[in-house]
Design an enzyme around this catalytic site. Structure first.
Site, short mmCIF file in Angstrom:
data_model
loop_
_atom_site.label_atom_id
_atom_site.label_comp_id
_atom_site.label_asym_id
_atom_site.label_seq_id
_atom_site.Cartn_x
_atom_site.Cartn_y
_atom_site.Cartn_z
N ASP A 167 0.26 -4.90 -6.92
CA ASP A 167 0.47 -3.57 -7.50
C ASP A 167 -0.87 -2.93 -7.86
O ASP A 167 -1.80 -3.62 -8.27
CB ASP A 167 1.35 -3.72 -8.76
CG ASP A 167 1.92 -2.38 -9.22
OD1 ASP A 167 1.83 -1.40 -8.45
OD2 ASP A 167 2.44 -2.32 -10.34
N HIS A 191 -4.26 1.76 -0.10
CA HIS A 191 -3.44 0.78 0.62
C HIS A 191 -4.29 0.01 1.63
O HIS A 191 -4.10 -1.19 1.83
CB HIS A 191 -2.26 1.46 1.32
CG HIS A 191 -1.21 1.97 0.35
ND1 HIS A 191 -0.71 1.19 -0.67
CD2 HIS A 191 -0.59 3.17 0.25
CE1 HIS A 191 0.19 1.89 -1.35
NE2 HIS A 191 0.27 3.10 -0.82
N LEU A 206 -0.72 -23.31 5.51
CA LEU A 206 -0.06 -22.34 4.63
C LEU A 206 1.03 -21.54 5.36
O LEU A 206 0.87 -21.18 6.52
CB LEU A 206 -1.13 -21.35 4.12
CG LEU A 206 -0.62 -20.16 3.30
CD1 LEU A 206 -0.29 -20.61 1.88
CD2 LEU A 206 -1.64 -19.03 3.27
C1 FPP Z 1 1.80 -1.18 -4.79
O1 FPP Z 1 0.78 -0.26 -5.06
C2 FPP Z 1 1.72 -1.68 -3.44
C3 FPP Z 1 2.64 -1.46 -2.46
C4 FPP Z 1 3.83 -0.64 -2.63
C5 FPP Z 1 2.55 -2.03 -1.14
C6 FPP Z 1 1.60 -3.16 -0.97
C7 FPP Z 1 0.84 -2.88 0.24
C8 FPP Z 1 -0.37 -3.38 0.53
C9 FPP Z 1 -1.07 -4.34 -0.31
C10 FPP Z 1 -1.10 -2.95 1.75
C11 FPP Z 1 -0.46 -3.25 3.02
C12 FPP Z 1 0.09 -4.62 3.12
C13 FPP Z 1 -0.04 -5.42 4.18
C14 FPP Z 1 0.62 -6.74 4.19
C15 FPP Z 1 -0.83 -5.06 5.35
P1 FPP Z 1 1.20 1.18 -5.56
O2 FPP Z 1 1.07 2.12 -4.42
O3 FPP Z 1 2.55 1.14 -6.17
O4 FPP Z 1 0.11 1.42 -6.65
P2 FPP Z 1 0.25 2.35 -7.95
O5 FPP Z 1 1.34 1.76 -8.79
O6 FPP Z 1 -1.10 2.22 -8.57
O7 FPP Z 1 0.54 3.73 -7.45
#
Ligand code: FPP
Length: 252
Positions: free
Chosen positions: A32, A49, A143
């Site tokens: 997150d 992202h 893993l």
């Molecule tokens: C939360 O951050 C994250 C996500 C909803 C998606 C997780 C995605 C990645 C780590 C990148 C792509 C993944 C892969 C496996 C290639 P948020 O957008 O909710 O952050 P915020 O709460 O600060 O807005």
């Protein structure tokens, strides 16, 4: 697969874990904070992202090095479809790009790729690369990198109940088959042990519909770092904190 086999498999995981000084066999992470990280650095959410995807690579490599058995990462939830279409499209493209680029690296690190969630509802090009990554890494023995994609804990439980109803209707089940182990055979995580440690980055202290059944006895760790800045060292520190915890599983 009969129940005894699954119990034996789980017991085998525990025996191995003891030999490795209580290293968690299964670590799950709610990644997150990509959006907040981007905002702080005056960047777009897309860039947040992208940076987050780089961390996926680093933490996967670290988990493989530490000889952790399973790393489950919450990459896209059933609720994430509610985000603006542009962001959903970006996340799907990123996923496809990441997987097709990483297959070589996963093979090099002996990592087996798996995923949980309603995969068939993802865009076809993403589904295709998922199957390719699974196929090409299926013989790896290190893993297990398990991505939760279009995943929701409640959906998983509903899907399990529906599979059980079908099995019952086709005469493959007796009521005594459905105890805790019997039920867990119908979850997406059938071949995986429950997480020992669940980490959430960004300081939020919520579960957000992640692995609701499986985290019953997991140790929870909420880390203030935003996911794009969560390093291999932070990951190791989380493992150290976990190793200091006393797990009682309801006993004394
Ligand atoms: C939360 O951050 C994250 C996500 C909803 C998606 C997780 C995605 C990645 C780590 C990148 C792509 C993944 C892969 C496996 C290639 P948020 O957008 O909710 O952050 P915020 O709460 O600060 O807005």
């Amino acid at each position: 697969m009969v129940l005894d086999e699954r119990e034996e498999r789980v017991a085998k995981f525990f025996r191995k874990m003891k030999r490795t000084k209580c290293l968690p066999a299964h670590v799950a992470i709610i990644m997150d904070g990509n959006g907040r990280w981007a905002k702080i650095h005056n960047l777009s959410r897309s860039q947040g992202h992208r940076k987050g995807a780089e961390r996926v690579r680093e933490i996967t490599e670290e988990a493989a090095r530490l000889k952790i058995k399973v790393l489950t990462l919450y990459a896209f939830s059933t609720e994430n479809w509610r985000r603006p279409q542009k962001e959903v499209d970006l996340l799907m493209r990123l996923l496809k790009f990441f997987l097709s680029r990483e297959i070589k690296n996963l093979k090099k690190n002996n990592v087996r790729f798996e995923c949980i969630g309603r995969i068939e509802e993802l865009p076809p090009p993403v589904v295709k690369v998922i199957y390719q990554a699974k196929q090409e890494t299926r013989k790896n023995t290190g893993l297990v990198l398990n991505l939760a994609l279009n995943y929701g804990g409640r959906t998983e439980i509903i899907d399990a109940v529906n599979k059980i109803i079908k099995a019952k209707q086709s005469g493959q089940l007796t009521p005594s088959d459905i105890d805790e182990f019997g039920f867990s055979r119908y979850l997406y995580t059938i071949d995986l042990p429950d997480p020992d440690l669940l980490i959430r980055t960004s300081g939020e202290q919520r579960i957000s519909n992640f692995l609701l059944w499986q985290i019953s006895y997991s140790e929870l760790l909420f880390c203030k770092k935003l996911w794009p800045e969560f390093s291999a060292k932070d990951f190791r520190n989380c493992i150290l904190t976990y190793q200091k915890r006393k797990r009682r599983f309801g006993g004394i």
